[in-house]
Write an enzyme that holds these catalytic residues in place. Structure first.
Site, PDB file in Angstrom:
ATOM      1  CG  HIS A 165      -1.891   0.982   1.424  1.00  0.00           C
ATOM      2  ND1 HIS A 165      -1.624   2.275   1.810  1.00  0.00           N
ATOM      3  CD2 HIS A 165      -3.226   0.915   1.265  1.00  0.00           C
ATOM      4  CE1 HIS A 165      -2.754   2.956   1.880  1.00  0.00           C
ATOM      5  NE2 HIS A 165      -3.750   2.154   1.557  1.00  0.00           N
ATOM      6  CG  ASP A 242       0.668  -2.251   6.146  1.00  0.00           C
ATOM      7  OD1 ASP A 242      -0.298  -2.392   6.919  1.00  0.00           O
ATOM      8  OD2 ASP A 242       0.593  -1.608   5.074  1.00  0.00           O
ATOM      9  CD  GLN A 245      -6.777  -4.501   4.109  1.00  0.00           C
ATOM     10  OE1 GLN A 245      -7.685  -5.288   4.318  1.00  0.00           O
ATOM     11  NE2 GLN A 245      -7.008  -3.220   3.866  1.00  0.00           N
ATOM     12  CE  LYS A 268      -7.164  -0.061   6.480  1.00  0.00           C
ATOM     13  NZ  LYS A 268      -7.915   0.256   5.272  1.00  0.00           N
ATOM     14  CB  CYS A 405      -3.735   3.263  -1.535  1.00  0.00           C
ATOM     15  SG  CYS A 405      -4.910   4.551  -1.212  1.00  0.00           S
TER      16      CYS A 405
HETATM   17  N1  PLP Z   1      -1.685  -0.601   4.602  1.00  0.00           N
HETATM   18  C1  PLP Z   1      -2.645  -1.326   4.031  1.00  0.00           C
HETATM   19  C2  PLP Z   1      -2.328  -2.701   3.537  1.00  0.00           C
HETATM   20  C3  PLP Z   1      -3.937  -0.823   3.904  1.00  0.00           C
HETATM   21  O1  PLP Z   1      -4.881  -1.539   3.323  1.00  0.00           O
HETATM   22  C4  PLP Z   1      -4.195   0.489   4.387  1.00  0.00           C
HETATM   23  C5  PLP Z   1      -5.522   1.099   4.206  1.00  0.00           C
HETATM   24  O2  PLP Z   1      -6.293   0.725   3.382  1.00  0.00           O
HETATM   25  C6  PLP Z   1      -3.157   1.202   4.991  1.00  0.00           C
HETATM   26  C7  PLP Z   1      -1.915   0.627   5.079  1.00  0.00           C
HETATM   27  C8  PLP Z   1      -3.359   2.569   5.526  1.00  0.00           C
HETATM   28  O3  PLP Z   1      -4.246   2.529   6.611  1.00  0.00           O
HETATM   29  P1  PLP Z   1      -4.776   3.890   7.282  1.00  0.00           P
HETATM   30  O4  PLP Z   1      -5.339   4.717   6.167  1.00  0.00           O
HETATM   31  O5  PLP Z   1      -5.818   3.407   8.239  1.00  0.00           O
HETATM   32  O6  PLP Z   1      -3.623   4.528   7.949  1.00  0.00           O
END
Ligand code: PLP
Length: 446
Positions: A165, A242, A245, A268, A405
């Site tokens: 992401h 990260d 998900q 999430k 993203c």
């Molecule tokens: N990393 C992953 C794999 C994500 O799916 C997301 C959000 O969709 C993020 C990071 C960023 O999360 P946040 O916008 O809650 O900081």
């Protein structure tokens, strides 16, 4: 709601408020804020009973029952979370770690209990290793700006994967530009899994960091983090995971995975927006410089110099999102109470959706790795993802469309975007069938 006066205990515990939860459990404020798991919900997962915990799921969209299949972007909130926010502001709010008065103590106690819920959720060795941030994005930025700037040098390498992401790409690009470190990108296999052979080949003493997603928000692929971390550690690299998900879908054990950092977002995992977590091993966090400076993170301030507090407060400058952190703790205890039934149910949703959508002519699923969370991305011949998303919405079905993203992944796939259905434990087989039926109808329109 029942107020229980417990005379003779300390001020924080004197007035505990217990509330029945719709899932059959109870939670109490002040000294606990913990939902008691509903044994029956966990053992024999009853999706209709669980859905009753989520008021928003009974909404109608354009005359159709809402089918919310955009959980990868953000999950819906159960009553215990909504009521926690409500009750916190009605009955307990004050700033934390400061006042000696009753409300200040109650708010502090609830906030620190939430941190303990986070530590339990991640199986961290100590709640001190769990820092409240604004979310995954801020957690990555924190580590990049502090650990990254302090430890990366010219000639060092940061390993990222093609499926990251943007939140787990851009902060590292920035710190690479500042320090002279380089970024190496790990390729994927055709099924959307990480090319493990290429990963092992790319390891060398130059690699100082592996920053990788636990589960892809586009492909659903679950990466073998424990194996990756062990190999990265052998060459002396740190491992940042990260977990945006993964945390919603299966238990995370940071000690078993032996990762150095793990980040996830509250929104999430059925918690409120605006808060998230950075887990870091105590010895690493302790050696990192602070991220932001101000109130609550200092020990002594003097115009001749300032000293900082220990972890985790050292990384929590200023007034945090107190209510949201407390409600996150409740959300974590809630979703934990539904496992493992909720996990089996999600697996069945993914299987059913994969079977149903694979049978639609002209529809191609992206990401068929054997280890997947309940995320299904696909494209359809002659149908632009945006058109599909708009037409599904007209049927009351909420999906995400676009690049998610993950522009570098889209570029590798040769696509502008995909349609993504992402499931939560409160989704039903009937909603999967509605998605498939709508997609067949949409296909016929083009
Ligand atoms: N990393 C992953 C794999 C994500 O799916 C997301 C959000 O969709 C993020 C990071 C960023 O999360 P946040 O916008 O809650 O900081």
């Amino acid at each position: 709601m029942q107020i229980v006066e417990k005379a003779g205990e300390d001020a924080r515990k004197r007035s505990a408020v217990t509330t029945d939860l719709p899932n059959g459990g109870t939670f109490s404020t002040c000294d606990a804020w913990v939902p008691v798991p509903s044994a029956s919900a966990a053992a024999t997962f009853d999706v209709e009973r669980v859905r009753a915990d989520f008021p928003i799921l009974s909404r109608q969209i354009g005359g159709h029952a809402l089918a919310y299949l955009d959980n990868g972007a953000s999950a819906q909130k159960p009553l215990c979370v909504i009521e926690t926010l409500n009750r916190y502001y009605r009955e307990h709010h004050a700033n934390i770690h400061r006042g000696v008065h009753r409300l200040g103590e109650e708010a502090t106690s609830a906030y620190e209990h939430a941190r303990e819920s986070v530590a339990r959720f991640l199986n961290a060795a100590s709640s001190r290793e769990c820092v409240f941030t604004r979310g995954t994005t801020e957690s990555v930025n924190l580590v990049a700006a502090t650990w990254g700037r302090a430890n990366l040098r010219e000639g060092d390498e940061i390993l990222l994967s093609t499926m990251e992401h943007h939140a787990n790409i851009v902060p590292w690009q920035e710190v690479a530009a500042q320090t002279g470190a380089g970024i190496r990108v790990l390729p994927l296999l055709p099924d959307g899994s990480l090319d493990i052979e290429a990963f092992h080949k790319s390891l060398s003493p130059r690699v100082k960091l592996l920053a990788i997603t636990h589960a892809s928000n586009v492909l659903g692929t679950v990466n073998p983090v424990r194996e990756l971390a062990a190999a990265a550690h052998e060459v002396g690299a740190r491992v940042f995971v990260d977990g945006a998900q993964s945390a919603a879908h299966f238990p995370v054990d940071v000690r078993a995975l032996d990762v150095d950092f793990f980040a996830f977002s509250s929104h999430k995992v059925c918690g409120p927006t605006g808060v998230g977590v950075l887990y870091g091993k105590a010895e690493i966090l302790n050696a990192m410089p602070p991220y932001q400076f101000g109130g609550d993170m200092i020990r002594v301030v003097d115009f001749s110099g300032t000293t900082y507090r220990e972890i985790p407060e050292r990384f929590e400058a200023g007034t945090p999102s107190i209510a949201d952190a407390i409600a996150l703790g409740v959300a974590l205890d809630y979703i934990t109470s539904l496992r493992p039934g909720a996990m089996h149910h999600e697996e069945s949703l993914l299987r059913r959706a994969t079977d149903a959508l694979s049978a639609i002519p002209g529809l191609r699923i992206l990401g068929t790795a054997s280890e997947k969370v309940a995320v299904l991305s696909f494209v359809m011949d002659k149908v632009h993802p945006l058109d599909a998303g708009t037409l599904l919405d007209a049927d009351g079905i909420a999906v995400r469309t676009g690049h998610h993203c993950a522009m570098p992944l889209m570029k590798t796939l040769g696509l502008q975007g995909t349609i993504r259905a992402s499931f939560a434990f409160y989704n039903t087989h009937e909603e999967v069938d509605r998605l498939a039926a709508s997609l067949r109808r949409i296909r016929g329109m083009f």
